[in-house]
Design a protein around this motif. Structure first.
Motif, mmCIF file in Angstrom:
data_model
loop_
_atom_site.group_PDB
_atom_site.id
_atom_site.type_symbol
_atom_site.label_atom_id
_atom_site.label_comp_id
_atom_site.label_asym_id
_atom_site.label_seq_id
_atom_site.Cartn_x
_atom_site.Cartn_y
_atom_site.Cartn_z
ATOM 1 N N MET A 15 0.586 -1.378 0.163
ATOM 2 C CA MET A 15 0.236 0.353 0.403
ATOM 3 C C MET A 15 0.968 1.130 0.351
ATOM 4 O O MET A 15 1.792 1.358 0.608
ATOM 5 C CB MET A 15 -0.919 0.258 1.290
ATOM 6 C CG MET A 15 -2.123 -1.061 1.831
ATOM 7 S SD MET A 15 -3.165 -0.793 -0.242
ATOM 8 C CE MET A 15 -4.381 -0.129 0.697
ATOM 9 N N GLU A 54 0.795 5.010 0.392
ATOM 10 C CA GLU A 54 -0.300 5.779 1.594
ATOM 11 C C GLU A 54 0.118 7.578 0.963
ATOM 12 O O GLU A 54 0.870 7.611 0.558
ATOM 13 C CB GLU A 54 0.081 6.154 2.849
ATOM 14 C CG GLU A 54 -0.455 7.152 3.510
ATOM 15 C CD GLU A 54 0.053 6.846 5.246
ATOM 16 O OE1 GLU A 54 0.098 7.714 5.803
ATOM 17 O OE2 GLU A 54 0.350 5.641 5.626
ATOM 18 N N THR A 96 -5.322 5.648 0.073
ATOM 19 C CA THR A 96 -3.897 4.927 0.240
ATOM 20 C C THR A 96 -4.043 4.485 -1.942
ATOM 21 O O THR A 96 -5.320 3.486 -1.894
ATOM 22 C CB THR A 96 -3.748 4.103 0.907
ATOM 23 O OG1 THR A 96 -5.589 3.187 1.011
ATOM 24 C CG2 THR A 96 -3.780 4.659 1.829
#
Length: 137
Positions: free
Chosen positions: A1, A3, A9
């Motif tokens: 992921m 951010e 995200t």
């Protein structure tokens, strides 16, 4: 992921990373290792909020193609891992840059002094050009 902000995200599956050979000097090793990273991110097909998509597609950036694909080539470092981190950081910075609201431009009027100086320069320039005329005998 990846951010972008506290509530935005990007899943890694939406980012396409591929290793390519780096350009430039580097000796014989550069011919056999693929240390550069080519990142492709399709803005239109992503899970980004609409606001981010609109702002990114409106950018006049050479890294964004007409099809709405962001292409980043990272080859600054000698290792693939560092180039991968660099490419992701640059993508993150690009997306974050559109999230900041732009400062509104307020129109201002030129000062009287600046107007007078401009007119004086124009007058002086006109006189200089007038002197270039034919010589009268």
């Amino acid at each position: 992921m990846l951010e972008i902000s506290r509530n935005v995200t990007l899943p890694e599956s939406e980012i396409e990373l591929s290793a390519i050979r780096a350009q430039g000097a580097g000796g014989q090793n550069v011919n056999k290792t693929s240390s550069a990273i080519h990142l492709r991110f399709d803005v239109r097909a992503s899970s980004l909020p609409e606001f981010y998509k609109e702002q990114l597609l409106a950018l006049a950036d050479q890294r964004i193609s007409k099809d709405g694909v962001i292409i980043i080539k990272a080859q600054q470092y000698r290792t693939q891992e560092l180039n991968r981190e660099d490419a992701l950081a640059r993508l993150q910075a690009l997306i974050r840059s559109v999230a900041r609201p732009r400062k509104a431009r307020r129109a201002t009027r030129p000062t009287r002094s600046s107007q007078r100086k401009r007119m004086d320069r124009k007058t002086q320039r006109g006189r200089t050009k007038q002197l270039r005329g034919q010589v009268k005998i």
